[in-house]
Design an enzyme around this catalytic site. Structure first.
Site, PDB file in Angstrom:
ATOM      1  N   VAL A 180     -21.241  -6.374  38.067  1.00 36.52           N
ATOM      2  CA  VAL A 180     -19.874  -6.900  37.960  1.00 36.52           C
ATOM      3  C   VAL A 180     -19.849  -8.431  37.986  1.00 36.52           C
ATOM      4  CG1 VAL A 180     -18.821  -4.834  38.983  1.00 36.52           C
ATOM      5  CG2 VAL A 180     -19.424  -6.774  40.459  1.00 36.52           C
ATOM      6  N   GLY A 181     -21.020  -9.051  38.173  1.00 36.45           N
ATOM      7  CA  GLY A 181     -21.077 -10.511  38.124  1.00 36.45           C
ATOM      8  C   GLY A 181     -21.298 -11.193  39.461  1.00 36.45           C
TER       9      GLY A 181
ATOM     10  N   THR B 134     -24.089 -12.477  40.645  1.00 36.71           N
ATOM     11  CA  THR B 134     -24.913 -13.680  40.486  1.00 36.71           C
ATOM     12  C   THR B 134     -24.097 -14.803  39.852  1.00 36.71           C
ATOM     13  OG1 THR B 134     -26.881 -12.289  40.288  1.00 36.71           O
ATOM     14  CG2 THR B 134     -27.081 -14.577  39.561  1.00 36.71           C
TER      15      THR B 134
ATOM     16  N   LYS C 113     -30.879 -13.987  49.003  1.00 40.94           N
ATOM     17  CA  LYS C 113     -30.683 -12.619  48.510  1.00 40.94           C
ATOM     18  C   LYS C 113     -31.681 -11.751  49.265  1.00 40.94           C
ATOM     19  CE  LYS C 113     -30.240  -9.875  44.254  1.00 40.94           C
ATOM     20  NZ  LYS C 113     -28.841  -9.468  44.374  1.00 40.94           N
TER      21      LYS C 113
ATOM     22  N   GLY D 233     -25.461  -9.816  47.903  1.00 38.95           N
ATOM     23  CA  GLY D 233     -25.856  -8.438  48.126  1.00 38.95           C
ATOM     24  C   GLY D 233     -26.422  -7.803  46.867  1.00 38.95           C
TER      25      GLY D 233
ATOM     26  N   GLY E  35     -25.761  -4.566  44.292  1.00 42.42           N
ATOM     27  CA  GLY E  35     -24.828  -3.502  43.939  1.00 42.42           C
ATOM     28  C   GLY E  35     -23.486  -3.642  44.639  1.00 42.42           C
TER      29      GLY E  35
END
Length: 202
Positions: free
Chosen positions: A13-14, A16, A37, A114, A116
């Site tokens: 969903v973006g 990063t 991360k 995170g 996912g």
């Protein structure tokens, strides 16, 4: 709060892209930014998301003198939830908390990305949403603009509220971009009154 945990309503969903926008946003405000991360899956040669953000942070904050293994301590080959991808490996949360404290010696604000969505399992009985409290961070939820986003947004916000987690959320306007105004925006605007978009974060 000097820790921001970026999660999503689902995978791809973006997060990063959101990390990039938020890092640049706070760097412009004069803060020394850092990135972490805890776990990246689907890693073949190197963690792609983590490496991209690490290179950005080094430009934004030259004092962030660490290695990619400090930034992405757990790297797993299988592109799956950490619980599955880690296989026989152990994820040590005290080790991760110590790593955060180490990274924070070189920055004012640490962006934690995170893997996912919120309910992705890290252990059998511990999920990505639980890491937000373990790491004592403020949550930033990223939602896509595609058909189905209403359901995912409402479920994710319900989960955050149920755990009494402080959060804000943004729409990443990139999927179904041409139909978003007609398909999803009418309800979201009516329900939430004000919508925030990632691309408007400056």
């Amino acid at each position: 709060m000097n820790r921001i945990f970026i999660s999503g309503t689902n995978t791809d969903v973006g997060k990063t892209y959101a990390s990039e926008q938020i890092l640049k946003h706070y760097a412009k405000k004069g803060l020394k930014v850092g990135y972490f991360k805890p776990c990246e899956t689907g890693v073949i040669d190197k963690p792609l998301d983590g490496s991209k953000m690490f290179e950005l942070v080094k430009k934004l904050n030259p004092e962030f003198k660490v290695t990619i293994n400090d930034v992405v301590p757990y790297q797993f080959k299988l592109p799956a939830a950490p619980y599955v991808a880690k296989k026989e490996h152990n994820i040590d949360f005290e080790f991760l908390k110590d790593k955060i404290k180490y990274l924070e010696t070189m920055c004012d604000l640490l962006v934690i990305e995170g893997a996912g969505g919120l309910m992705v399992p890290v252990l059998e009985d511990l999920f990505m949403i639980d890491l937000i409290k373990i790491f004592e961070a403020k949550a930033v939820l990223i939602a896509p603009s595609k058909l189905g986003c209403i359901n995912d947004i409402l479920l994710s916000i319900e989960a955050l509220k149920n755990r009494k987690i402080d959060f804000e959320w943004y729409i990443n306007l990139y999927q179904d971009k041409d139909s978003f105004d007609e398909v999803s925006k009418p309800f979201l605007e009516k329900h939430f009154k004000t919508l925030k978009y990632l691309h408007e974060l400056d």
